[in-house]
Structures are given as structure tokens and as C-alpha cells.
Design an enzyme around this catalytic site. Structure first.
Site, PDB file in Angstrom:
ATOM      1  CB  CYS A 113      -0.936  -0.001   1.202  1.00 53.73           C
ATOM      2  SG  CYS A 113      -1.980  -1.468   1.232  1.00 53.73           S
ATOM      3  CG  HIS A 258      -3.405   2.994   1.631  1.00 54.96           C
ATOM      4  ND1 HIS A 258      -3.877   2.538   0.416  1.00 54.96           N
ATOM      5  CD2 HIS A 258      -3.529   1.941   2.495  1.00 54.96           C
ATOM      6  CE1 HIS A 258      -4.266   1.279   0.551  1.00 54.96           C
ATOM      7  NE2 HIS A 258      -4.064   0.892   1.801  1.00 54.96           N
ATOM      8  CG  ASN A 288      -6.972  -1.332   0.778  1.00 57.60           C
ATOM      9  OD1 ASN A 288      -6.158  -1.028  -0.088  1.00 57.60           O
ATOM     10  ND2 ASN A 288      -6.621  -1.582   2.028  1.00 57.60           N
TER      11      ASN A 288
HETATM   12  N1  ACO Z   1     -18.795 -10.218   6.892  1.00 53.02           N
HETATM   13  C1  ACO Z   1     -19.382 -10.636   8.029  1.00 53.02           C
HETATM   14  N2  ACO Z   1     -18.678 -11.055   9.089  1.00 53.02           N
HETATM   15  C2  ACO Z   1     -17.342 -11.056   9.003  1.00 53.02           C
HETATM   16  C3  ACO Z   1     -16.675 -10.644   7.848  1.00 53.02           C
HETATM   17  C4  ACO Z   1     -17.456 -10.214   6.761  1.00 53.02           C
HETATM   18  N3  ACO Z   1     -16.902  -9.793   5.602  1.00 53.02           N
HETATM   19  N4  ACO Z   1     -15.354 -10.760   8.058  1.00 53.02           N
HETATM   20  C5  ACO Z   1     -15.183 -11.222   9.288  1.00 53.02           C
HETATM   21  N5  ACO Z   1     -16.379 -11.423   9.858  1.00 53.02           N
HETATM   22  C6  ACO Z   1     -16.659 -11.941  11.196  1.00 53.02           C
HETATM   23  C7  ACO Z   1     -15.545 -12.744  11.769  1.00 53.02           C
HETATM   24  O1  ACO Z   1     -15.631 -14.063  11.347  1.00 53.02           O
HETATM   25  C8  ACO Z   1     -15.758 -12.591  13.236  1.00 53.02           C
HETATM   26  O2  ACO Z   1     -16.789 -13.464  13.619  1.00 53.02           O
HETATM   27  P1  ACO Z   1     -16.783 -14.170  15.055  1.00 53.02           P
HETATM   28  O3  ACO Z   1     -16.847 -13.059  16.064  1.00 53.02           O
HETATM   29  O4  ACO Z   1     -18.027 -15.028  15.030  1.00 53.02           O
HETATM   30  O5  ACO Z   1     -15.522 -14.958  15.132  1.00 53.02           O
HETATM   31  C9  ACO Z   1     -16.306 -11.197  13.357  1.00 53.02           C
HETATM   32  O6  ACO Z   1     -16.811 -10.833  12.064  1.00 53.02           O
HETATM   33  C10 ACO Z   1     -15.242 -10.209  13.754  1.00 53.02           C
HETATM   34  O7  ACO Z   1     -15.851  -8.949  13.781  1.00 53.02           O
HETATM   35  P2  ACO Z   1     -15.327  -7.829  14.712  1.00 53.02           P
HETATM   36  O8  ACO Z   1     -15.323  -8.324  16.125  1.00 53.02           O
HETATM   37  O9  ACO Z   1     -16.041  -6.562  14.443  1.00 53.02           O
HETATM   38  O10 ACO Z   1     -13.817  -7.792  14.267  1.00 53.02           O
HETATM   39  P3  ACO Z   1     -12.859  -6.660  14.391  1.00 53.02           P
HETATM   40  O11 ACO Z   1     -13.344  -5.613  15.334  1.00 53.02           O
HETATM   41  O12 ACO Z   1     -11.525  -7.248  14.592  1.00 53.02           O
HETATM   42  O13 ACO Z   1     -12.905  -5.982  12.940  1.00 53.02           O
HETATM   43  C11 ACO Z   1     -11.720  -5.568  10.957  1.00 53.02           C
HETATM   44  C12 ACO Z   1     -12.331  -6.623  11.860  1.00 53.02           C
HETATM   45  C13 ACO Z   1     -12.845  -4.767  10.289  1.00 53.02           C
HETATM   46  C14 ACO Z   1     -10.913  -6.252   9.851  1.00 53.02           C
HETATM   47  C15 ACO Z   1     -10.864  -4.657  11.802  1.00 53.02           C
HETATM   48  O14 ACO Z   1      -9.889  -5.391  12.473  1.00 53.02           O
HETATM   49  C16 ACO Z   1     -10.236  -3.585  11.004  1.00 53.02           C
HETATM   50  O15 ACO Z   1     -10.890  -2.637  10.604  1.00 53.02           O
HETATM   51  N6  ACO Z   1      -8.909  -3.723  10.757  1.00 53.02           N
HETATM   52  C17 ACO Z   1      -8.195  -2.893   9.871  1.00 53.02           C
HETATM   53  C18 ACO Z   1      -7.768  -3.714   8.786  1.00 53.02           C
HETATM   54  C19 ACO Z   1      -7.926  -3.043   7.466  1.00 53.02           C
HETATM   55  O16 ACO Z   1      -8.855  -2.359   7.162  1.00 53.02           O
HETATM   56  N7  ACO Z   1      -6.964  -3.262   6.658  1.00 53.02           N
HETATM   57  C20 ACO Z   1      -6.986  -2.658   5.390  1.00 53.02           C
HETATM   58  C21 ACO Z   1      -6.071  -3.399   4.516  1.00 53.02           C
HETATM   59  S1  ACO Z   1      -4.433  -3.243   5.015  1.00 53.02           S
HETATM   60  C22 ACO Z   1      -3.922  -1.787   4.530  1.00 53.02           C
HETATM   61  O17 ACO Z   1      -4.331  -1.262   3.545  1.00 53.02           O
HETATM   62  C23 ACO Z   1      -2.937  -1.139   5.321  1.00 53.02           C
END
Ligand code: ACO
Length: 331
Positions: A113, A258, A288
């Protein structure tokens, strides 16, 4: 030392539009989950034979047209990508051939990125030293070809999109141009955001894959760790650009981050005590797009007249590696 300036920009995205609703028919997810966690409403995905170079070529042509440069004017091509058409060589080699460029320097940068800002910085150094006068800098990704588009891969699949953005850099003869660039990497955390294979490590070669091991050939992200690091590194590298140029936030018209995740962008603005409007966001429409996200956002910000002649802007990136980077630019 000379100074470089961006004289042309352009972007291109695939035709195939994929809404959050569309995703619900191929995996267990919801529009609500995706919007609240990432801000994303839709993205573009390559389809069929479409590859990174198919996006990079039209984006480059647009940037060259805007700059008014011909293929023979380009002295170097730097492409940021982690999803090139082939394992090797790079998309840059295809651009050299397809755009009809001279037998100039052409290479790819694999800084995920942060790769567009890394590439811009490299091209800027060539122009500053006088080695080259005109550079083509591109960020291009067809990364959705590598993601798992089933419920198993949903945490990654819903976030990413494909696209390309390009910029032509030339020698500046006035106050405008790139004021400074700042590049960083912290490799100890590389496994928090990576794609393990194919690679030369262990048995990461294609001939060793079994169905159970195939997940090594998909991106992996530790979302919470990525989030925590991103919201620290973005402000750091933006402050670094301000300090280097004796600027305050009031001097900055727009920050183009980004487009990782809208929540990351909002959290960075809040931590820095800066109004949200100062951070450009179009992730809602493209997801993204990794190395392509900053040049696509720059194109749209200029089109929308959010970046005007004389403005000072900052490009800021964070991504796999971890890498992070910024560029301060007088437009
Ligand atoms: N749809 C529905 N449910 C989902 C999805 C989806 N697409 N993906 C994951 N889940 C579920 C998981 O299986 C998990 O279920 P569980 O609780 O039954 O095990 C649950 O959702 C997790 O949800 P949250 O508790 O809300 O998870 P978290 O708060 O960790 O959020 C997220 C996850 C959105 C990825 C968060 O960590 C985040 O925003 N991270 C930043 C990562 C990012 O955006 N990276 C960008 C790419 S990297 C870059 O460009 C630098």
C-alpha cells in the site's frame, strides 16, 4: 539539486462493479457489516483475462496526455504493485513495450500500500539529481485475482478492489513540486499482512501445494494489529512531512491517505485533532486498491477541485511490511 513536479495524472478502474449486496450472494456477509467496519459500499473487480497491466496502460496514457509528453520523452518507469500480471518480470516491462517507450529504466516496487509513494520518491530522486527529466510513476493492482471470494476469505475479500493510477513527473521550474518524501519499514511484523506463497521459502513453491495448503497462496491479514499500527504510523509520517518543511496543519489544504479503511482514516484525523474534511476519502466507491489507492484518490481530488494550483498537500501511506511513507507536494 533540481525539483520535480507532477505534470499529469490519470486513473483507470475495471468495468465490473461489485456492491456489498452483490457480495452477499457469494459469501456470508452483509452490507451493514462491511459499511460499519470499513466504510466501503462498492468496489471494482477485474474479470476474465483482465490483469494489472490492462489497468496500468490506460491510466498511464491519460497521465501522459495531461502532461503533454510523448512516449519518447519518458526516461524511467516505476510501478508499485503486488499483483502484477506475472511472477516476473514486472508490469513496468509491459508498460515499456506497450506504451512504445525507449529502452529506458523500468522496474517494479513491491511495497504494497506504500508502493506509490515509494515509487514517487524514487522517481523524484532521479529528477533531483539530474539523471532523468521525465518519469512515469504508476500504482496498479489486480489483487482480487488472489483473494478467496468465499465465506472463508470474507475478512479480506470485502475490503479489496482493483484499479490503477499514474503520474508523470518532470523537472519543476517554479515553486510547485515535491517538497519532500519520507519512507519507512518495520519488517518484524510482516506476517500480520502478507501472502506467504508462491515464494522461495520452505515449501512455498507451486509444485508443493495441496488443497489444505492453498491458503498460503491467499493474502492473510491480522486486522486488529494492522488497525493499531496504521493509526500510529499515519500521524507520525504526516508530522514528519510537516516538520521537514516547517509547515503547520493550517498550511495543508488536503491530506490524501492510502484508502485502507474509512475507520482508519477517521481515527487518524481524530487522533491528530484535524477535521475529517482535510482527509480525502473515496474508499466508499473503490474499496482498498493497495498501491493504486493514492493516485486514484489524487486524480479524483483534483477533478473535484479539492486540490488547486498553489495548494500544499500531503500523500500518506501505510501497508504491508509494515511500510509507511509520505510526500509533501506544492501543487
Ligand atoms: N462479513 C461478516 N462477518 C465477518 C466478515 C465479513 N466480511 N469478516 C469477518 N467477519 C466476522 C468474523 O468471522 C468474526 O466473527 P466471530 O466473532 O463469530 O468470530 C467477526 O466478524 C469479527 O468482527 P469484529 O469483532 O467486528 O472484528 P474486528 O473488530 O476485529 O474488525 C476488521 C475486523 C474490520 C478487519 C478490523 O480489524 C479492522 O478494521 N482492521 C483494519 C484492517 C484493514 O482495514 N486493513 C486494510 C487493509 S491493510 C492496509 O491497507 C494497510
Amino acid at each position: 539539486m533540481k525539483k520535480s513536479k507532477i505534470t499529469g495524472i490519470g486513473f483507470h478502474v475495471p468495468k465490473q462493479l461489485v456492491t456489498n449486496q452483490d457480495l452477499t450472494s457469494i459469501m456470508d456477509t452483509s452490507d451493514e457489516w462491511i459499511r460499519t467496519r470499513s466504510g466501503i459500499e462498492q468496489r471494482r473487480w477485474v474479470q476474465g483475462d483482465e490483469a494489472a497491466s490492462d489497468l496500468a496502460i490506460p491510466a498511464s496514457i491519460k497521465a501522459m496526455e495531461m502532461a503533454g509528453v510523448n512516449p519518447e520523452d519518458i526516461d524511467v518507469v516505476v510501478v508499485g504493485t503486488i499483483s502484477g500480471d506475472y511472477f516476473f518480470p514486472g508490469v513496468s516491462a509491459q508498460l515499456q513495450a506497450e506504451l512504445g517507450l525507449r529502452n529506458i529504466a523500468a522496474f517494479d516496487i513491491k511495497a504494497a500500500c506504500s508502493a506509490f509513494v515509494y515509487s514517487l520518491s524514487i522517481a523524484d530522486q532521479f529528477i533531483q539529481t539530474g539523471q532523468y527529466t521525465t518519469a512515469l510513476v504508476v500504482g496498479a493492482e489486480a489483487q482480487t485475482k488472489f483473494i478467496n471470494k468465499s465465506t472463508e476469505g470474507r475478512d479480506i475479500a470485502v475490503l479489496f478492489g482493483d484499479g490503477a493510477g499514474a503520474a508523470v513527473l518532470q523537472v519543476s521550474n517554479d515553486e510547485s513540486g515535491i517538497l519532500s518524501t519520507h519512507l519507512h519499514c518495520q519488517g518484524k511484523d510482516l506476517k500480520n499482512l502478507w501472502m506467504e506463497a508462491p515464494g522461495s521459502s520452505g515449501d512455498n513453491q507451486i509444485n508443493t501445494v495441496t488443497i489444505e495448503q492453498a491458503k498460503r497462496f491467499e493474502p492473510y491479514m491480522n486486522g486488529r494489529e494492522v488497525f493499531k499500527n496504521a493509526v500510529v504510523r499515519f500521524p507520525e509520517v504526516i508530522h514528519e512531512a510537516l516538520e521537514k518543511n516547517n509547515l503547520s496543519m493550517d498550511d495543508i489544504s488536503l491530506i490524501i491517505p492510502h484508502q485502507a479503511n474509512l475507520r482508519i482514516i477517521q481515527s487518524v484525523a481524530k487522533r491528530m485533532g484535524v477535521e475529517q474534511d482535510k482527509f480525502y476519502a473515496n474508499i466508499q466507491r473503490y474499496g482498498n486498491t493497495t498501491a493504486a489507492s493514492i493516485p486514484i484518490a489524487l486524480c479524483e481530488a483534483v477533478e473535484e477541485e479539492k486540490v488547486k494550483e498553489g495548494d500544499t498537500i500531503i500523500l500518506a501511506a501505510f501497508g504491508a511490511g509494515y511500510t509507511w511513507a509520505s510526500a509533501a507536494i506544492r501543487w
